[in-house]
Design a protein around this motif. Structure first.
Motif, PDB file in Angstrom:
ATOM      1  N   TYR A  31       0.821  -1.207   0.000  1.00 47.48           N
ATOM      2  CA  TYR A  31       0.000   0.000   0.000  1.00 47.48           C
ATOM      3  C   TYR A  31       0.849   1.248   0.000  1.00 47.48           C
ATOM      4  O   TYR A  31       2.063   1.185   0.209  1.00 47.48           O
ATOM      5  N   ARG A  50       8.292   4.070  -4.729  1.00 45.56           N
ATOM      6  CA  ARG A  50       8.378   3.086  -3.639  1.00 45.56           C
ATOM      7  C   ARG A  50       7.377   1.956  -3.848  1.00 45.56           C
ATOM      8  O   ARG A  50       7.686   0.786  -3.564  1.00 45.56           O
ATOM      9  N   LYS A 148       6.423  -2.091   1.859  1.00 43.33           N
ATOM     10  CA  LYS A 148       5.251  -1.510   2.533  1.00 43.33           C
ATOM     11  C   LYS A 148       4.042  -2.430   2.415  1.00 43.33           C
ATOM     12  O   LYS A 148       3.100  -2.162   1.658  1.00 43.33           O
ATOM     13  N   GLU A 180      11.584   2.176  14.383  1.00 40.52           N
ATOM     14  CA  GLU A 180      10.729   3.279  13.907  1.00 40.52           C
ATOM     15  C   GLU A 180       9.456   3.291  14.719  1.00 40.52           C
ATOM     16  O   GLU A 180       9.245   2.458  15.598  1.00 40.52           O
ATOM     17  N   SER A 183       3.796   3.898  12.647  1.00 39.98           N
ATOM     18  CA  SER A 183       3.478   4.299  11.266  1.00 39.98           C
ATOM     19  C   SER A 183       4.253   5.554  10.893  1.00 39.98           C
ATOM     20  O   SER A 183       3.743   6.426  10.189  1.00 39.98           O
ATOM     21  N   ILE A 207       9.030   8.393   2.657  1.00 42.32           N
ATOM     22  CA  ILE A 207       9.086   9.448   1.643  1.00 42.32           C
ATOM     23  C   ILE A 207       9.221  10.806   2.352  1.00 42.32           C
ATOM     24  O   ILE A 207       9.954  11.689   1.898  1.00 42.32           O
ATOM     25  N   THR A 208       8.525  10.945   3.471  1.00 43.55           N
ATOM     26  CA  THR A 208       8.629  12.185   4.249  1.00 43.55           C
ATOM     27  C   THR A 208      10.015  12.302   4.879  1.00 43.55           C
ATOM     28  O   THR A 208      10.588  13.389   4.950  1.00 43.55           O
ATOM     29  N   ALA A 244       3.692  10.552   5.959  1.00 38.38           N
ATOM     30  CA  ALA A 244       2.834  11.255   5.002  1.00 38.38           C
ATOM     31  C   ALA A 244       1.534  11.688   5.669  1.00 38.38           C
ATOM     32  O   ALA A 244       0.936  12.677   5.257  1.00 38.38           O
TER      33      ALA A 244
HETATM   34  N1  PDD Z   1       2.767   4.958   7.314  1.00 39.07           N
HETATM   35  N2  PDD Z   1       7.401   3.716   8.997  1.00 39.07           N
HETATM   36  C1  PDD Z   1       6.268   3.005   8.963  1.00 39.07           C
HETATM   37  C2  PDD Z   1       6.235   1.679   9.651  1.00 39.07           C
HETATM   38  C3  PDD Z   1       5.136   3.505   8.293  1.00 39.07           C
HETATM   39  O1  PDD Z   1       4.010   2.788   8.255  1.00 39.07           O
HETATM   40  C4  PDD Z   1       5.202   4.782   7.663  1.00 39.07           C
HETATM   41  C5  PDD Z   1       4.038   5.369   6.906  1.00 39.07           C
HETATM   42  C6  PDD Z   1       6.410   5.500   7.744  1.00 39.07           C
HETATM   43  C7  PDD Z   1       6.587   6.855   7.085  1.00 39.07           C
HETATM   44  O2  PDD Z   1       6.647   6.754   5.687  1.00 39.07           O
HETATM   45  P1  PDD Z   1       6.144   7.936   4.738  1.00 39.07           P
HETATM   46  O3  PDD Z   1       6.894   9.145   5.163  1.00 39.07           O
HETATM   47  O4  PDD Z   1       6.496   7.489   3.385  1.00 39.07           O
HETATM   48  O5  PDD Z   1       4.660   8.091   4.976  1.00 39.07           O
HETATM   49  C8  PDD Z   1       7.497   4.923   8.396  1.00 39.07           C
HETATM   50  C9  PDD Z   1       1.579   5.400   6.611  1.00 39.07           C
HETATM   51  C10 PDD Z   1       1.416   6.888   6.620  1.00 39.07           C
HETATM   52  C11 PDD Z   1       0.367   4.664   7.149  1.00 39.07           C
HETATM   53  O6  PDD Z   1       0.509   3.477   7.396  1.00 39.07           O
HETATM   54  O7  PDD Z   1      -0.708   5.259   7.301  1.00 39.07           O
END
Ligand code: PDD
Length: 280
Positions: A31, A50, A148, A180, A183, A207-208, A244
């Motif tokens: 996703y 990604r 992901k 981490e 999320s 990505i953020t 994000a």
């Molecule tokens: N989650 N680490 C994990 C385990 C995550 O699930 C996410 C993002 C991130 C940050 O990634 P990005 O900057 O690309 O959003 C790091 C999304 C937002 C979610 O599951 O809703």
């Protein structure tokens, strides 16, 4: 709400997926979550790249081209009149109509589902002014967190453990080092240096994270990508997370220990502002 499922734009109540879909039976799915500010997608290209990497790592077929994906994102934002919010996208390996541990044949069509979530006030989120309280929990997820996938039961349980403890979120710890958040990616700041775990299979390549580290470097802030412990983060001047869905979120407490004066730190707050300004 109008959603997208396998080629069709439908009211959410009319969208259907097979009960044999491997996304449903085996979490055989990946996703992406892309945020929307002022009706515009933030860093779509990063999320699309990604997504392709996640698909490649799992030998899953792409459901369509990147251009088509962008078109679907844009159309859903427009149809649902999203000013601030996000677009959720999921690709599953689909199904050939039965439950089997063996992958279905390569010509099985992947399933593609997208929907929007309207979140007015996302940029001006009062939670970011308060800052997040974090608990630490053991990281017992599988070893390919760089992909992901929708295997989100443990992160979801971690979030619930945090809520039960009167906190907002959990940071996960493996072999003594923070991986981490449930999320989001995790950072602390000590003596003006931003510290975060280096990229590997142990964490999602946010990505953020990429955008914020670039902006921090441009603002002449020092960055160290290295392993760190909860104790180090507790002794820091400030901490934050990136994702994000929440952009840059200040962290004000870890396992009951207040960071600095217990309010959002200046670097986290500044990075949040820079990120929101530059993304718009
Ligand atoms: N989650 N680490 C994990 C385990 C995550 O699930 C996410 C993002 C991130 C940050 O990634 P990005 O900057 O690309 O959003 C790091 C999304 C937002 C979610 O599951 O809703």
């Amino acid at each position: 709400r109008t959603v997208y499922v396998n080629g069709a734009y439908l009211p959410e109540t009319e969208a259907t997926i097979s009960i044999f879909d491997r996304g449903f039976l085996m979490a055989d799915a990946v996703y992406e979550v892309t945020s929307v500010l002022d009706g515009k997608l933030i860093d779509f290209e990063g999320h699309a790249v990604r997504l392709q990497r996640s698909l490649d790592e799992l030998e899953m077929a792409a459901p369509c081209t990147q251009e088509e994906l962008l078109e679907i994102h844009r159309k859903l934002v427009e149809l649902n009149d999203i000013d601030e919010g996000l677009v959720y996208l999921q690709v599953t390996r689909g199904s050939d109509g039965d439950r089997d541990f063996v992958f279905p044949s390569a010509d099985t069509k992947p399933s593609l589902v997208l929907f929007t979530q309207n979140k007015p006030g996302l940029a001006d989120n009062p939670a970011a002014k308060k800052g997040a309280k974090i608990i630490s929990i053991e990281d017992i997820r599988w070893g390919r967190r760089d992909i992901k996938t929708v295997q989100l039961l443990y992160p979801s349980m971690g979030k619930m453990m945090a809520k039960k403890a009167g906190c907002d979120d959990a940071w996960m710890v493996e072999d003594g080092y923070v991986t981490e958040g449930t999320s989001n990616n995790a950072y602390f700041v000590k003596d003006g240096v931003i510290v975060t775990r280096p990229l590997s299979n142990d964490i999602l390549h946010g990505i953020t994270r990429k955008a914020v580290l670039r902006m921090a470097a441009e603002a002449q802030l020092k960055i160290e990508e290295r392993l760190f412990t909860i104790e180090e983060a507790q002794a820091a001047d400030e901490a934050f997370t990136t994702s994000a869905s929440a952009f840059v979120m200040p962290v004000v407490e870890i396992d009951g220990v207040a960071l600095g004066d217990g309010t959002p730190g200046p670097i986290a707050s500044r990075l949040r502002e820079i990120y929101l300004d530059e993304s718009r």
